[in-house]
Design a protein around this motif. Structure first.
Motif, mmCIF file in Angstrom:
data_model
loop_
_atom_site.group_PDB
_atom_site.id
_atom_site.type_symbol
_atom_site.label_atom_id
_atom_site.label_comp_id
_atom_site.label_asym_id
_atom_site.label_seq_id
_atom_site.Cartn_x
_atom_site.Cartn_y
_atom_site.Cartn_z
ATOM 1 N N ASN A 9 -9.553 -3.542 -4.089
ATOM 2 C CA ASN A 9 -8.709 -4.164 -3.055
ATOM 3 C C ASN A 9 -9.340 -3.915 -1.689
ATOM 4 O OD1 ASN A 9 -5.995 -4.834 -4.673
ATOM 5 N ND2 ASN A 9 -6.721 -2.809 -5.320
ATOM 6 N N ASP A 12 -2.063 4.867 -3.358
ATOM 7 C CA ASP A 12 -3.342 4.246 -3.002
ATOM 8 C C ASP A 12 -4.081 5.069 -1.958
ATOM 9 O OD1 ASP A 12 -2.587 2.000 -4.615
ATOM 10 O OD2 ASP A 12 -1.317 1.326 -2.953
ATOM 11 N N ASP A 72 -3.981 7.528 -9.137
ATOM 12 C CA ASP A 72 -3.505 6.160 -8.887
ATOM 13 C C ASP A 72 -1.993 6.049 -8.767
ATOM 14 O OD1 ASP A 72 -4.163 3.519 -8.307
ATOM 15 O OD2 ASP A 72 -3.895 2.855 -10.378
ATOM 16 N N ILE A 122 0.858 -1.181 0.000
ATOM 17 C CA ILE A 122 0.000 0.000 0.000
ATOM 18 C C ILE A 122 0.893 1.230 0.000
ATOM 19 C CG2 ILE A 122 -1.851 1.224 1.186
ATOM 20 C CD1 ILE A 122 -2.566 -1.443 2.549
ATOM 21 N N TRP A 131 -9.024 2.011 -6.438
ATOM 22 C CA TRP A 131 -8.129 1.035 -5.790
ATOM 23 C C TRP A 131 -8.817 0.367 -4.613
ATOM 24 C CZ3 TRP A 131 -6.554 1.420 -0.667
ATOM 25 C CH2 TRP A 131 -5.662 0.423 -0.232
ATOM 26 N N TYR A 162 -8.429 8.057 0.070
ATOM 27 C CA TYR A 162 -8.212 6.854 -0.730
ATOM 28 C C TYR A 162 -8.482 7.157 -2.194
ATOM 29 C CZ TYR A 162 -7.996 3.066 2.830
ATOM 30 O OH TYR A 162 -7.633 2.199 3.828
ATOM 31 N N ASN A 163 -7.770 6.440 -3.066
ATOM 32 C CA ASN A 163 -8.232 6.285 -4.438
ATOM 33 C C ASN A 163 -9.337 5.241 -4.379
ATOM 34 O OD1 ASN A 163 -8.341 4.732 -7.066
ATOM 35 N ND2 ASN A 163 -7.051 6.447 -7.675
#
Length: 350
Positions: free
Chosen positions: A252, A96, A93, A47, A248, A244-245
């Motif tokens: 995930n 993450d 991106d 990460i 992603w 956060y993205n």
């Protein structure tokens, strides 16, 4: 756990990254007021987390150094120069997750439809710890407190925040409102935190918003004084958050949840034991180079152990930025569309 610094040697964003740069153009960077940039992206199960080398990033340091291994994740902390760089990198991106002040850059990114959301609060604090008055106007804490009861007589004078569109600018607005002034009644200058200290000393600014350790240093050298004590019966205001993205995170979900599991452990650790223990001061020194003695002498940051955030306060920020003309849209965005607690809730439920 890896620790790297994003390169700054003439790289430019292209494609989607350039679009994100345009979204953020004209918005201030972050509470530190640095310039935006970018770095290479990553991949795999590690990460990649963008952070700023400031004491307010301590929750990320604790997450990576103490709790990542416990939940079975690998974190690479990548130092960036600003909140804008973090937001741009997360939105495109390259990272993450990341650190970002609560400000216009993130709001504009959401409005543009970029895949970036706040997912948990980070450090919080009090206006009382940040607002400081020039010693040319008040020669002691007591005199500053008296002056702050009504500063309407200072209309037209110069006040400072470190950058436009950032949470510290909003704090200045809130402090002035408390003291009987409006943002439209002052001459506002954007001055980096270190440079505000001599400006307070020589009367170049009547007052400003300073992040630690600078207000403590200003009081120690007689440049300025804070008029208000730290409240003991009020919740601190949120200043920064984890972003956060979301593309992603959705792809995930387990990793995104596990990161916030480790982060929640770090938040509980800091909330229970404080930000100024020898262990924490050592981490701040390791990642920022700050003198532990200076950090220990400063008024401390705060974090909510339950990772809760007051949407009423967040809405007040957004309204302030809209009034200041820092937002690239005309209608208030519901805070529920800016903050996504999917992964926080899953982490806390484990």
């Amino acid at each position: 756990m890896q620790h790297t610094t994003a390169p700054r040697t003439g790289r430019f964003l292209v494609g989607a990254a350039a679009a994100a740069t345009l979204v953020l153009a004209g918005c201030a960077a972050d509470p530190e007021g640095a310039a935006p940039g970018a770095s290479e992206g990553g991949g795999g199960d590690t990460i990649r987390v963008a952070y700023l080398a400031t004491g307010s990033s301590l929750p990320l340091f604790v997450t990576a150094e103490k709790y990542a291994e416990e939940v079975g994740i690998d974190i690479e902390l990548v130092e960036v120069a600003s909140g804008n760089e973090s937001i741009t990198g997360v939105a495109t991106d390259q990272y993450d997750a990341g650190f970002a002040g609560i400000g216009s850059a993130a709001y504009n990114a959401v409005a543009e439809g970029l895949p970036v959301r706040y997912v948990a609060p980070m450090h919080s604090g009090y206006i009382e710890d940040y607002f400081i008055i020039s010693s040319q106007l008040a020669g002691s804490t007591e005199e500053a407190a008296t002056l702050a009861e009504d500063m309407s007589g200072l209309a037209g004078q110069t006040f400072a925040a470190n950058a436009p569109g950032v949470v510290t600018e909003a704090l200045l607005g809130f402090a002035l409102e408390r003291a009987g002034l409006g943002m439209d009644q002052i001459n506002l200058e954007h001055i980096p935190f270190p440079d505000q200290v001599p400006a307070l000393a020589n009367g170049g600014i009547a007052a400003g918003i300073l992040s630690e350790p600078f207000p403590t240093q200003a009081e120690e050298n007689g440049s300025g004084y804070r008029p208000w004590a730290t409240p003991t019966d009020e919740a601190p205001l949120p200043f920064t958050g984890i972003i956060y993205n979301t593309d992603w995170a959705e792809e995930n979900a387990e990793l995104a949840t596990d990161f916030l599991r480790a982060y929640a452990m770090a938040a509980e650790d800091l909330d229970e034991n404080g930000w100024d223990t020898p262990e924490m001061l050592e981490l701040v020194e390791q990642y920022t180079g700050a003198d532990p003695a200076i950090v220990a002498a400063s008024r401390q940051h705060h974090i909510d152990a339950d990772l809760e955030v007051d949407f009423d306060v967040l809405l007040r920020y957004q309204e302030f930025f809209m009034e200041q003309g820092s937002l690239n849209y005309a209608e208030i965005i519901p805070e529920e569309d800016i903050w996504d607690f999917t992964w926080r809730d899953a982490a806390l439920a484990d």
